[in-house]
Design an enzyme around this catalytic site. Structure first.
Site, mmCIF file in Angstrom:
data_model
loop_
_atom_site.group_PDB
_atom_site.id
_atom_site.type_symbol
_atom_site.label_atom_id
_atom_site.label_comp_id
_atom_site.label_asym_id
_atom_site.label_seq_id
_atom_site.Cartn_x
_atom_site.Cartn_y
_atom_site.Cartn_z
ATOM 1 N N GLY A 35 0.764 -1.140 0.058
ATOM 2 C CA GLY A 35 0.167 0.093 -0.001
ATOM 3 C C GLY A 35 0.770 1.229 -0.160
ATOM 4 N N HIS A 75 -1.281 -5.583 13.295
ATOM 5 C CA HIS A 75 -0.800 -5.275 12.032
ATOM 6 C C HIS A 75 0.229 -6.338 11.532
ATOM 7 C CE1 HIS A 75 -0.781 -2.296 8.146
ATOM 8 N NE2 HIS A 75 -0.298 -3.761 7.757
ATOM 9 N N ILE A 76 -0.007 -7.628 11.718
ATOM 10 C CA ILE A 76 0.804 -8.762 11.495
ATOM 11 C C ILE A 76 0.671 -9.504 10.229
ATOM 12 C CG2 ILE A 76 1.271 -9.032 13.975
ATOM 13 C CD1 ILE A 76 -0.524 -11.899 13.338
ATOM 14 N N PRO A 107 -15.833 -6.654 -13.131
ATOM 15 C CA PRO A 107 -15.885 -8.406 -13.058
ATOM 16 C C PRO A 107 -14.502 -8.750 -13.601
ATOM 17 C CG PRO A 107 -17.882 -7.487 -13.983
ATOM 18 C CD PRO A 107 -17.062 -6.205 -14.106
ATOM 19 N N GLU A 141 -2.825 3.233 14.590
ATOM 20 C CA GLU A 141 -2.102 1.867 14.989
ATOM 21 C C GLU A 141 -0.913 2.018 15.615
ATOM 22 O OE1 GLU A 141 -1.090 -0.250 11.174
ATOM 23 O OE2 GLU A 141 -3.028 -0.760 10.813
ATOM 24 N N GLY A 192 -8.334 -8.512 -5.997
ATOM 25 C CA GLY A 192 -7.026 -8.579 -6.567
ATOM 26 C C GLY A 192 -6.176 -9.744 -5.921
ATOM 27 N N ARG A 193 -4.969 -9.544 -5.705
ATOM 28 C CA ARG A 193 -4.238 -10.996 -5.629
ATOM 29 C C ARG A 193 -4.281 -11.523 -4.321
ATOM 30 N NH1 ARG A 193 -0.765 -7.237 -8.282
ATOM 31 N NH2 ARG A 193 -0.305 -6.181 -6.101
ATOM 32 N N ARG A 246 -6.891 -1.999 5.120
ATOM 33 C CA ARG A 246 -6.445 -0.633 5.550
ATOM 34 C C ARG A 246 -7.501 -0.270 6.614
ATOM 35 N NH1 ARG A 246 -2.292 -1.792 4.143
ATOM 36 N NH2 ARG A 246 -0.700 -0.710 3.246
ATOM 37 N N SER A 269 1.690 -9.361 7.278
ATOM 38 C CA SER A 269 3.051 -9.847 6.263
ATOM 39 C C SER A 269 4.178 -9.998 7.511
ATOM 40 C CB SER A 269 3.503 -8.398 5.545
ATOM 41 O OG SER A 269 4.139 -7.392 6.280
ATOM 42 N N ASP A 310 -6.892 -6.619 11.635
ATOM 43 C CA ASP A 310 -5.382 -6.640 11.740
ATOM 44 C C ASP A 310 -4.893 -5.244 11.384
ATOM 45 O OD1 ASP A 310 -2.893 -7.955 11.615
ATOM 46 O OD2 ASP A 310 -2.581 -7.485 9.689
#
Length: 296
Positions: free
Chosen positions: A53, A261-262, A155, A242, A130-131, A213, A264, A237
């Site tokens: 992000g 916020h773990i 779509p 934060e 998305g991914r 987010r 990653s 998360d």
């Protein structure tokens, strides 16, 4: 207070360091705004953020200066999807309440107390396909969902066909889904997307998970939804701010799981993020194409 002082110090160090830097390597916690860029070395060639992000970066200011902006997509997809599943399971099986029982040394097996829900024959809703959204579907589908629906700007038929997923408007997703996973980027359109109006459309048994987010969810409205039985549970998360204060009502709420916020936070992913961010910075300094560059 100590964390706030550290952030202030990092900001001061960044302002001082950028004055002589040819490349800027930053984190999500660093605000890359007009003030910082005005203080930058005129010979600054690149900005590289160690994140997928980039809402902490004033992209218009970066674009005006003709600077490339590097980021770290793809490398954290699996870890973030794993965390989404973790939160979904913790929320659905009331794991927070169960852990509190263990820590307090009470309870035991019961046929009727502490009962959660399972995903068999339920509807999974993905906001943002998305991914990370698709990787989340791949992990959750084996839990026995009878239907998978998603919403996105447009779509994605080929990707959706592979996952047996159906594109629907957001209001329909909110009304039909038993588990709603927020996997979309933070934009002007998605800021406060989940508010009292969206929560009012959900089933009272719905579970909401956010690993995208914090600002996508209006936290006051989420608390109201939990306290008034508009939804069953939530897993977060990401929050604003934060970290959330330890006495924040969402942190204390028995049916809201909050992680720091773990998403990653695995050795493999953080190493890959750091390496890609460094590669982007070095490529920019030496006038080479960035491995992963944001289209500004």
């Amino acid at each position: 207070r100590r964390a706030g002082q550290q952030r202030e110090k990092w900001g001061a160090d960044l302002l001082e360091g950028v004055a002589t830097a040819n490349g800027l390597l930053c984190m999500l916690s660093d605000k890359i705004d007009e003030e910082l860029l005005n203080a930058a070395n005129p010979l600054l060639k690149v900005i590289s953020t160690c994140s997928v992000g980039y809402d902490h970066v004033d992209t218009e200011q970066v674009k005006q200066r003709g600077l490339p902006l590097g980021y770290t997509p793809d490398v954290l997809t699996d870890a973030t999807a794993d965390t989404t599943v973790l939160l979904a399971l913790m929320a659905s099986r009331r794991a927070k309440e169960a852990l509190n029982i263990v820590h307090e040394g009470r309870g035991g097996f019961s046929l009727s107390t502490g009962l959660g829900t399972q995903f068999t024959n339920k509807t999974l809703g993905i906001v943002g396909f998305g991914r990370i959204g698709r990787a989340t579907v791949e992990r959750l589908a084996p839990f026995g969902f009878s239907k998978i629906i998603y919403t996105s700007r447009r779509p994605l038929e080929d990707e959706a066909h592979k996952l047996n997923a159906q594109h629907v408007p957001l209001p329909q997703l909110l009304a039909d889904a038993d588990l709603i996973c927020i996997c979309c980027p933070l934009t002007s359109e998605t800021t406060n997307m989940f508010d009292k109006d969206t929560f009012s459309l959900m089933k009272p048994t719905a579970i909401v998970v956010n690993t995208a987010r914090g600002a996508i969810v209006n936290q006051d409205d989420l608390l109201h939804a939990l306290e008034n039985g508009m939804i069953a549970a939530a897993g977060l998360d990401v929050t604003v701010p934060e970290p959330l204060p330890a006495d924040h009502p969402l942190v204390k709420h028995p049916r809201c799981v909050v992680l720091p916020h773990i998403s990653s936070a695995t050795e493999e992913t953080r190493n890959a993020m750091a390496n890609l961010a460094i590669d982007n910075a070095l490529a920019g300094i030496f006038d080479q194409p960035l491995k992963a560059e944001v289209e500004l």
